[in-house]
Design a protein around this motif. Structure first.
Motif, mmCIF file in Angstrom:
data_model
loop_
_atom_site.group_PDB
_atom_site.id
_atom_site.type_symbol
_atom_site.label_atom_id
_atom_site.label_comp_id
_atom_site.label_asym_id
_atom_site.label_seq_id
_atom_site.Cartn_x
_atom_site.Cartn_y
_atom_site.Cartn_z
ATOM 1 N N LEU A 127 0.836 -1.207 0.000
ATOM 2 C CA LEU A 127 0.000 0.000 0.000
ATOM 3 C C LEU A 127 0.868 1.254 0.000
ATOM 4 C CD1 LEU A 127 -2.775 -0.925 2.606
ATOM 5 C CD2 LEU A 127 -3.087 -0.513 0.157
ATOM 6 N N ARG A 128 1.871 1.295 0.873
ATOM 7 C CA ARG A 128 2.705 2.494 0.991
ATOM 8 C C ARG A 128 3.553 2.695 -0.267
ATOM 9 N NH1 ARG A 128 2.688 4.697 6.076
ATOM 10 N NH2 ARG A 128 4.611 5.823 5.659
ATOM 11 N N ALA A 175 1.263 3.954 -2.970
ATOM 12 C CA ALA A 175 0.888 5.345 -2.689
ATOM 13 C C ALA A 175 2.041 6.294 -3.014
ATOM 14 C CB ALA A 175 0.493 5.488 -1.218
ATOM 15 N N VAL A 225 -8.669 2.909 1.567
ATOM 16 C CA VAL A 225 -7.793 2.203 2.506
ATOM 17 C C VAL A 225 -8.180 2.458 3.957
ATOM 18 C CG1 VAL A 225 -5.421 2.193 3.371
ATOM 19 C CG2 VAL A 225 -5.865 2.028 0.908
#
Lengths: 307, 307
Positions: free
Chosen positions: A161-162, A165, A202
């Protein structure tokens, strides 16, 4: 027909299996979550439905023993958990001997050929444990997502996810994790700013839902994405590091949890590394069988005939 | 005595300042959180108490203008936020012109000498923004703790927690973060297993409470702890990276947020690096003054006399 019942009660499901003395599975039932921290008062209902479902038409008088492996059974709440299991079995009319152990104990015994060795588990969380004569002698990690769980499904999903992103945001190089993880999340184009769409999508995710992103990371890595491959490689390193803390020498190692039993890109390099250190690696895909093994012994059955 | 009122409404507090045309602050009041996402229905009460507190004995008829900078005012909820502010001012009997802008706008204008330049903010979260003629042209990060906020107070505190936990757990080298962060958290020896004590202590922490661990990280770094120093150095690198995404050339850069204005170990290397790139660095310690500046203009006052 005498049977023993093993129960595996975790955060997302409770699973019970009824087995005869010759090792035949006569019934199995999976119900909702059984971790009293996360599910509260529904835990008793899930437990009773799983046990009665596994028994099917088998009369409760024919139950020779019950063993349940329950997350959190070793902590301060252990007495509460044991009392609840006793009450639930009494409510079902099961008067047979029973015992409560931890989820780690059954994960180890469900895959180990003997009573000594290591457990390395990576599911939503991650933990390593060393057993000698079935006694938990040392453990490492299993500290939760704020403090550890390194190499777990949550950890892999969170990094993905990070990383995605950061790519969306211009802070890092492009990665196909944006496409693969975005599709797995079902991110919809609502605001005209994909970053805002991701933030909104999220925000409500549970740790289990973050861990469920692992297949998307594997797909990205398989299609040649370097960032995705790096995350999986770092998970392998983290798990080997966690395992090394509890290791005292070559022994049997049980791999357990959805990531270590279900994700080739993690299981294979971990297995290879552990074998190169002289360990014998075993897959522990069915922790509930560890509970069955203990239940068969509690019933006084010949251990060699248990599944 | 005519006054304008500036309001800075953030997650943890709402701050209002009343200022006369010659730049004299005649009143200031700080109340509870003003981010409608996190505080809900109390936001209106906090807003009204802050404005009336800053006005003190000044009659509401003497208010020439009000400008509020509110976190989240640019998002989908912007219309809702503007209506709430209009209702709150009407309830107070303030009939003067008013406007609502974002928390980023006032953070930039509170420190910038002009209308063009960059904002680099690190408080609980972290974000960079580029302004041209007061218009937000680009932003980077500010994506929240799940997806970004790299180099923020939350990010620093979270890394310190994980680093200390890994040391406690044998997964990483010893670090005095265990002592410094443990003391800041007030971890008590309850279970006989310090890891369990940490898990219990950390579980309920909010992002703001994690960010409040930054001083403990600074103390550890100042006493020579390499792991703590590395976390702060990585925060500096992350913030410079975030800033670089929105940078188009040397300009005025406003540093804002508790980490960038209050933590020397972060502010100094960030300032040095930005200056070496040709930027002119300004400290924006009082975002509320950005709201006052806008309010003075809304009132038609000579801008040069505003504080």
């Amino acid at each position: 027909m005498r049977v023993v019942v093993g129960v595996d009660a975790g955060g997302s499901s409770t699973r019970a299996v009824a087995v005869t003395a010759d090792g035949t599975v006569v019934g199995e039932r999976r119900t909702g979550g059984g971790n009293h921290h996360s599910v509260g008062t529904e835990v008793s209902r899930h437990f009773r439905e799983a046990v009665s479902g596994a028994l099917g038409d088998v009369p409760t008088a024919d139950v020779a023993a019950v063993v349940a492996g329950i997350a959190g059974a070793a902590a301060a709440a252990g007495a509460t958990v044991r009392q609840r299991v006793a009450d639930d079995l009494a409510a079902l009319g099961v008067a047979a001997p029973h015992a409560v152990v931890t989820d780690l104990d059954i994960a180890f015994l469900g895959g180990a050929p003997g009573d000594d060795g290591l457990l390395l588990l990576s599911g939503t969380g991650a933990v390593a444990a060393r057993y000698t004569g079935r006694r938990l002698e040392a453990r490492c990690d299993g500290m939760g997502w704020r403090l550890g769980d390194e190499g777990s499904g949550w950890w892999i999903g969170s990094r993905a996810l990070r990383t995605a992103a950061a790519a969306l945001d211009g802070r890092a190089a492009p990665t196909t994790l944006v496409q693969h993880v975005g599709a797995a999340l079902g991110v919809q184009d609502l605001s005209g700013d994909r970053r805002q769409d991701w933030i909104r999508t999220v925000a409500p995710l549970t740790a289990g839902q973050v861990a469920a992103l692992v297949p998307a990371v594997v797909t990205a890595a398989d299609s040649g994405d370097a960032a995705a491959a790096a995350i999986l490689a770092e998970a392998v390193e983290a798990l080997l590091g966690t395992c090394s803390v509890v290791t005292t020498g070559p022994t049997d190692v049980v791999l357990a949890g959805g990531v270590l039993t279900g994700v080739d890109a993690v299981r294979q390099p971990v297995t290879h590394a552990l074998e190169s250190l002289g360990h014998r690696v075993h897959l522990g895909e069915r922790p509930v069988l560890g509970a069955v093994r203990l239940a068969a012994e509690l019933a006084g059955w010949d251990r060699s005939t248990a599944p």
